[in-house]
Design a protein around this motif. Structure first.
Motif, PDB file in Angstrom:
ATOM      1  N   GLU A  55       0.829  -1.203   0.000  1.00 32.96           N
ATOM      2  CA  GLU A  55       0.000   0.000   0.000  1.00 32.96           C
ATOM      3  C   GLU A  55       0.869   1.262   0.000  1.00 32.96           C
ATOM      4  OE1 GLU A  55      -2.837  -0.476   3.224  1.00 32.96           O
ATOM      5  OE2 GLU A  55      -4.376  -1.025   1.752  1.00 32.96           O
ATOM      6  N   GLU A  56       2.025   1.209   0.676  1.00 30.85           N
ATOM      7  CA  GLU A  56       2.957   2.340   0.634  1.00 30.85           C
ATOM      8  C   GLU A  56       3.457   2.558  -0.794  1.00 30.85           C
ATOM      9  OE1 GLU A  56       6.125   1.635   3.332  1.00 30.85           O
ATOM     10  OE2 GLU A  56       4.833   1.463   5.105  1.00 30.85           O
ATOM     11  N   LYS A  57       3.792   1.464  -1.474  1.00 30.07           N
ATOM     12  CA  LYS A  57       4.278   1.573  -2.849  1.00 30.07           C
ATOM     13  C   LYS A  57       3.176   2.060  -3.787  1.00 30.07           C
ATOM     14  CE  LYS A  57       8.420  -0.006  -1.935  1.00 30.07           C
ATOM     15  NZ  LYS A  57       9.652   0.788  -2.156  1.00 30.07           N
ATOM     16  N   LEU A  58       1.934   1.603  -3.561  1.00 29.44           N
ATOM     17  CA  LEU A  58       0.824   2.028  -4.412  1.00 29.44           C
ATOM     18  C   LEU A  58       0.505   3.507  -4.226  1.00 29.44           C
ATOM     19  CD1 LEU A  58      -1.588  -1.031  -4.166  1.00 29.44           C
ATOM     20  CD2 LEU A  58      -0.416  -0.213  -6.214  1.00 29.44           C
ATOM     21  N   ALA A  59       0.691   3.999  -3.010  1.00 27.40           N
ATOM     22  CA  ALA A  59       0.488   5.431  -2.779  1.00 27.40           C
ATOM     23  C   ALA A  59       1.457   6.239  -3.633  1.00 27.40           C
ATOM     24  CB  ALA A  59       0.682   5.749  -1.295  1.00 27.40           C
ATOM     25  N   LEU A  60       2.684   5.743  -3.775  1.00 30.45           N
ATOM     26  CA  LEU A  60       3.680   6.401  -4.623  1.00 30.45           C
ATOM     27  C   LEU A  60       3.336   6.238  -6.099  1.00 30.45           C
ATOM     28  CD1 LEU A  60       6.483   7.764  -5.024  1.00 30.45           C
ATOM     29  CD2 LEU A  60       7.479   5.456  -4.906  1.00 30.45           C
ATOM     30  N   LEU A  61       3.021   5.003  -6.497  1.00 29.83           N
ATOM     31  CA  LEU A  61       2.776   4.707  -7.906  1.00 29.83           C
ATOM     32  C   LEU A  61       1.544   5.413  -8.451  1.00 29.83           C
ATOM     33  CD1 LEU A  61       3.406   3.103 -10.486  1.00 29.83           C
ATOM     34  CD2 LEU A  61       2.204   1.153  -9.480  1.00 29.83           C
ATOM     35  N   THR A  62       0.531   5.604  -7.627  1.00 28.16           N
ATOM     36  CA  THR A  62      -0.724   6.185  -8.112  1.00 28.16           C
ATOM     37  C   THR A  62      -0.803   7.695  -7.894  1.00 28.16           C
ATOM     38  OG1 THR A  62      -1.816   5.634  -6.009  1.00 28.16           O
ATOM     39  CG2 THR A  62      -1.987   4.033  -7.793  1.00 28.16           C
ATOM     40  N   SER A  63       0.319   8.301  -7.470  1.00 30.03           N
ATOM     41  CA  SER A  63       0.373   9.751  -7.322  1.00 30.03           C
ATOM     42  C   SER A  63       1.172  10.349  -8.474  1.00 30.03           C
ATOM     43  CB  SER A  63       1.011  10.131  -5.980  1.00 30.03           C
ATOM     44  OG  SER A  63       2.361   9.669  -5.922  1.00 30.03           O
TER      45      SER A  63
END
Length: 390
Positions: free
Chosen positions: A159-167
């Motif tokens: 979820e931490e990585k997805l927060a980065l990827l989807t921003s």
């Protein structure tokens, strides 16, 4: 009966296994936790000579058959294991090899996302390379099967990585989710969670089981339809809300019902034009056949000694281009065969009859197709009535 194939079908989808190891140990993994163990013989990473030779073979093949657009997908294992430097080296060789060819390359990578970094994101933005993420749903769902080598959950880090990827700016390279169906969990919770990331695409995959290794919830009754029932709930949520996200299994069925081609290999009768290259340069037609029996994927070809034309002419490859002629008698007589296509090849397997079976998900697929047909027909009729009324 011998079936004569009239048309040569060149490859236009190349799946490169650039890493043969993974930082996760997913319980359902078709490579590391299934019946085939040949991954142990593969080098951990694709070497520079194999990368260069594979790219050369690709260009030769595409130029010989006037293939203008090519999809090149990096897979594993986990393709981010080599880091950004390794990825840059691979892509540089590919770009060098295809320079001046006029062939359009669509580069993508399928990952578990845990190794994604801003450095990787910046490179992907620079080279216009997309990344898809494997995710089964919210943490309580995803952590059922997608665990690390200690058996620990992985969703919190993802979820931490997805927060980065989807921003911004990395949202531009996010290609979507690949999600394996689990019928024991709430489908609406799954789709709402996946849609919360504003993804453009979702692939829902049926578990890679077959008639010898029955899917969960179908162990006793093969004619039960738990997977159709699960997918139908998601379809209704997606269809009647006019969701912008593409769900490829639904889109493919709708396209086929309207006389167009499928977007996925597992649905429809379109010839399959995909080839898999392992880290050592060996070639496979369908890597997911690892779930059927030991050595099922081996074609005895490699990029060092064989060109892609030779591989494309092999009957193990061409059998995926026969349409209904390659299917069992029950499938040939089925009224939805043009849409279903007999289902995904690995799902048809049994040790008794090989692949001469309907899909183990036959009842599910047929039920889903009929539901989607009724929904689409109903929506079209409604629009026609509204037009007439106006």
């Amino acid at each position: 009966m011998t079936v004569k194939i009239q048309k040569f079908v060149p490859f236009n989808i190349f799946l490169w296994k650039i890493s043969s190891r993974c930082n996760l140990n997913c319980k359902y993994c078709y490579v590391y936790n299934s019946v085939d163990s040949l991954w142990r013989e593969q080098p951990r990473f694709m070497s520079e000579p194999v990368v260069r030779q594979t790219a050369r073979r690709m260009r030769e093949h595409c130029e010989a058959h006037n293939v203008p657009n090519v999809s090149l997908n990096f897979h594993g294992g986990e393709p981010l294991l080599g880091g950004v430097k390794y990825l840059k080296e691979i892509v540089a060789i590919i770009d060098e090899t295809f320079a001046g060819s006029g062939i359009q390359l669509d580069l993508g990578l399928q990952s578990n996302g845990l190794l994604f970094t801003p450095e990787i994101g910046d490179f992907f933005l620079e080279r216009d390379l997309s990344i898809g993420i494997s995710l089964d749903g919210p943490p309580e769902v995803n952590d059922i099967n997608r665990v690390d080598h200690r058996g620990q959950p992985t969703s919190a880090k993802l979820e931490e990585k997805l927060a980065l990827l989807t921003s911004a700016p990395y949202e531009l390279i996010f290609g979507g989710f690949l999600s394996v169906i689990n019928t024991t969990v709430d489908p609406i919770a799954v789709i709402e969670y996946l849609l919360s990331f504003n993804t453009a695409n979702i692939d829902f995959l049926l578990p890679l089981n077959n008639h010898d290794r029955r899917p969960p919830a179908k162990e006793i009754d093969a004619d039960a339809t738990p997977y159709a029932d699960w997918l139908i709930q998601i379809f209704d949520y997606w269809f009647y809300r006019h969701t912008n996200t593409r769900i490829r299994i639904f889109d493919s069925i709708i396209r086929l019902l309207c006389g167009h081609s499928s977007l996925v290999e597992a649905i429809g009768l379109d010839p399959v034009a995909l080839i898999v290259i392992e880290t050592n340069g060996s070639l496979e037609a369908v890597d997911t056949l690892k779930t059927t029996f030991e050595g099922a994927t081996k074609l005895e070809y490699n990029v060092g000694e064989h060109d892609f034309d030779t591989v494309a002419k092999d009957m193990a490859v061409r059998s995926r281009q026969l349409g209904a002629d390659a299917l069992c008698q029950k499938c040939k007589e089925c009224p939805v065969v043009d849409i279903c296509g007999g289902g995904y090849l690995p799902h048809r397997y049994s040790s008794e009859r090989g692949f001469d079976n309907p899909s183990v998900y036959c009842a599910d697929i047929a039920k889903l197709i009929r539901h989607i047909h009724a929904a689409v027909a109903g929506e079209l009729n409604k629009q026609v009535l509204e037009t007439v009324t106006v």
